[in-house]
Scaffold this active site. Structure first.
Site, mmCIF file in Angstrom:
data_model
loop_
_atom_site.group_PDB
_atom_site.id
_atom_site.type_symbol
_atom_site.label_atom_id
_atom_site.label_comp_id
_atom_site.label_asym_id
_atom_site.label_seq_id
_atom_site.Cartn_x
_atom_site.Cartn_y
_atom_site.Cartn_z
ATOM 1 N N THR A 154 45.108 42.051 41.770
ATOM 2 C CA THR A 154 44.293 41.665 41.726
ATOM 3 C C THR A 154 43.456 40.764 40.616
ATOM 4 O O THR A 154 43.900 40.626 39.190
ATOM 5 C CB THR A 154 42.807 42.736 42.087
ATOM 6 O OG1 THR A 154 42.066 42.052 42.530
ATOM 7 C CG2 THR A 154 42.877 43.752 40.614
ATOM 8 N N GLY A 155 42.499 39.403 41.028
ATOM 9 C CA GLY A 155 42.427 39.242 40.006
ATOM 10 C C GLY A 155 42.219 37.204 39.889
ATOM 11 O O GLY A 155 42.346 36.808 41.282
ATOM 12 N N SER A 192 34.414 39.747 48.994
ATOM 13 C CA SER A 192 35.757 39.096 48.683
ATOM 14 C C SER A 192 37.106 39.378 49.333
ATOM 15 O O SER A 192 38.373 39.274 49.066
ATOM 16 C CB SER A 192 35.717 39.609 47.282
ATOM 17 O OG SER A 192 36.518 41.292 47.400
ATOM 18 N N THR A 218 39.725 41.576 45.775
ATOM 19 C CA THR A 218 41.046 41.553 46.449
ATOM 20 C C THR A 218 41.331 42.729 46.507
ATOM 21 O O THR A 218 41.070 43.690 45.687
ATOM 22 C CB THR A 218 42.273 41.094 46.099
ATOM 23 O OG1 THR A 218 42.173 39.813 45.380
ATOM 24 C CG2 THR A 218 43.249 41.225 46.883
ATOM 25 N N THR A 230 42.486 39.353 51.364
ATOM 26 C CA THR A 230 41.048 38.979 50.692
ATOM 27 C C THR A 230 40.525 37.817 50.848
ATOM 28 O O THR A 230 41.579 37.298 51.748
ATOM 29 C CB THR A 230 42.177 38.574 49.015
ATOM 30 O OG1 THR A 230 40.811 37.975 48.230
ATOM 31 C CG2 THR A 230 43.005 37.477 49.205
ATOM 32 N N ARG A 270 43.495 25.691 49.442
ATOM 33 C CA ARG A 270 43.932 26.397 48.301
ATOM 34 C C ARG A 270 44.162 28.154 48.607
ATOM 35 O O ARG A 270 43.210 29.010 49.609
ATOM 36 C CB ARG A 270 42.778 26.756 47.366
ATOM 37 C CG ARG A 270 43.031 27.788 45.869
ATOM 38 C CD ARG A 270 42.740 29.406 45.974
ATOM 39 N NE ARG A 270 42.683 29.868 44.839
ATOM 40 C CZ ARG A 270 42.722 31.211 44.792
ATOM 41 N NH1 ARG A 270 42.210 31.772 45.658
ATOM 42 N NH2 ARG A 270 42.976 31.997 43.654
HETATM 43 N N1 GLY Z 1 43.288 37.435 44.196
HETATM 44 C C1 GLY Z 1 42.769 36.544 44.633
HETATM 45 C C2 GLY Z 1 42.865 35.238 44.778
HETATM 46 O O1 GLY Z 1 43.271 34.974 43.580
HETATM 47 O O2 GLY Z 1 42.494 35.041 45.565
#
Ligand code: GLY
Length: 323
Positions: free
Chosen positions: A234-235, A79, A183, A201, A211
Site C-alpha cells: 500500500t502507498g 481511496s 488501498t 484501490t 494511470r
Molecule cells: N497503491 C495505490 C496506487 O498507487 O494506486
C-alpha cells in the site's frame, strides 16, 4: 527457487542491508484456523466480513473478495471503490486484483469505470477467462457481460473534493489525506496452508487518466503462493511498482525469511538502491503459510495501521516503522 536455511538467509540480509534489527510484529501463530490480515482501519470490517463468509462455508477466495467488497462499497472510504477520489478528469477509475495461491493464478482489472466492486470483476477474470488482467473499456464490457451494472461512483463528498482541487490555482497532484489512507490489501490463510491475496484501490487522487500502478498487477500489489505465503503493498504505487514488492516478499519467505524479515528487507532494498526512498509512502503486509504475519512502514509519516483477524479476535495494530 533455491531453498536456503534461515541462518544463511539472515546472514545474507545482515551483510547486504547492514541496518539495525527490526522488532518482530506483535502477532504470533496460535494454532490452526483462518487468519485475515489487511491494510488500514478499513481493513478491520473487511476482515470481519471475510471471516464471516469463510465461517459460513465460503471458500478463502470468496472470503477475501467479499471482505474487500466492504470498503469498496463504503462511500466514506475515499481511496477504494464507491466514493473513491477521481482522476484529473473527475472520473473514478478503479483497479483491483485477486490471487489464488493453490492454482497460482490471478485475475485483475485496471482503470475500470462505473463498477463499484472491481475485486468481484477481477475474481471473474480469474474464474471465467484464461486471461489475468483486463483494462479500461474491455474490462467494462467484460463486467457488463458478467451481469454488473454501471453507476455513478462519485459521491457528493468526492465530487466536492475534486471541484475544490480543480478550482485551486496551479493545483498539484498530491496523495490521499491521512484520514482516508489508501488501498485495501488483504492476505489470508485457511489455517491449512492455502493462501489468497487481494487488493483494490481508486489509486492516486487526481491521477492522469490512464494511470495504473501496483494494486491490480500480480506480483506488485499482491501475490499468493501456497508454498510460501502471501503479501500486499500500500502507498505510492508509482514508486513501489519498480520494486515488485509483493512477489519479492513471497520469494524472500520461500527462501527462509519470516514474514516480518521479508517485509523489512524489501523496504530496505528500496532504500539501498535509492536513499531518497526513505521518505517514500510505502508499507507492506505479509503472511506465511503457517499464519505468521509481518508488516512494515517505510517511515512514520506513512505509518500503516493494519487489521488482523485471528481466533475470532479482530484487532487494529501499528506496523513496524523502519526509518
Ligand atoms: N497503491 C495505490 C496506487 O498507487 O494506486
Amino acid at each position: 527457487m533455491e531453498k536456503i536455511n534461515r541462518r544463511t538467509f539472515m546472514q545474507s540480509v545482515a551483510a547486504a542491508a547492514a541496518v539495525s534489527a527490526v522488532p518482530e510484529a506483535e502477532a504470533k501463530p496460535e494454532g490452526s484456523g483462518p487468519v485475515f490480515l489487511s491494510t488500514w482501519p478499513h481493513g478491520k470490517p473487511a476482515n470481519e466480513r471475510a471471516a464471516e463468509v469463510f465461517k459460513s462455508g465460503g471458500s478463502l477466495l470468496d472470503a477475501v473478495e467479499k471482505g474487500i467488497n466492504v470498503p469498496e462499497s463504503d462511500p466514506n472510504v475515499m481511496s477504494v471503490g464507491y466514493g473513491g477520489l477521481p482522476n484529473a478528469d473527475g472520473v473514478v477509475s478503479l483497479d483491483a486484483g485477486i490471487m489464488d495461491g493453490t492454482r497460482h493464478r490471478a485475475g485483475a482489472v485496471c482503470a475500470l469505470e462505473g463498477i463499484k466492486n472491481p475485486i468481484s470483476v477481477a475474481r471473474l477474470v480469474l474464474e471465467r477467462t484464461r486471461h489475468t488482467t483486463m483494462a479500461g473499456e474491455g474490462a467494462l464490457r467484460f463486467a457488463l457481460e458478467m451481469g454488473f451494472h454501471t453507476e455513478q461512483l462519485l459521491t457528493p463528498k468526492s465530487l466536492e473534493r475534486w471541484m475544490q482541487w480543480k478550482a485551486t490555482p496551479n493545483h498539484e497532484t498530491f496523495w490521499i489525506t491521512p484520514d482516508n489512507h489508501d488501498t485495501i490489501g488483504m492476505v489470508a490463510t485457511d489455517g491449512r496452508g492455502h493462501m489468497v491475496a487481494g487488493c483494490s484501490t481508486s489509486g492516486l487522487e487526481w491521477k492522469i487518466p490512464g494511470r495504473v500502478a501496483d494494486s491490480p498487477l500480480v506480483g506488485l500489489g499482491y501475490f499468493a503462493d501456497d508454498n510460501a505465503g502471501a503479501a500486499s503493498a500500500t502507498g505510492d504505487g508509482d514508486l513501489m511498482s519498480n520494486y515488485c514488492t509483493s512477489v519479492s516478499i513471497v520469494h524472500l519467505m520461500a527462501r527462509g525469511a519470516s514474514p516480518q524479515e521479508a517485509c523489512a528487507e524489501i523496504l530496505k532494498q528500496m532504500v539501498k538502491t535509492i536513499p531518497a526512498n526513505k521518505d517514500g509512502e510505502c508499507a507492506v503486509i505479509a503472511m506465511n503459510n503457517r499464519g505468521e504475519i509481518g508488516t512494515a512502514s517505510m517511515n512514520a509519516k506513512f505509518h500503516l495501521k493494519y487489521a488482523l483477524w485471528r481466533n475470532a479476535e479482530s484487532q487494529l495494530l501499528d506496523s513496524v516503522v523502519l526509518y
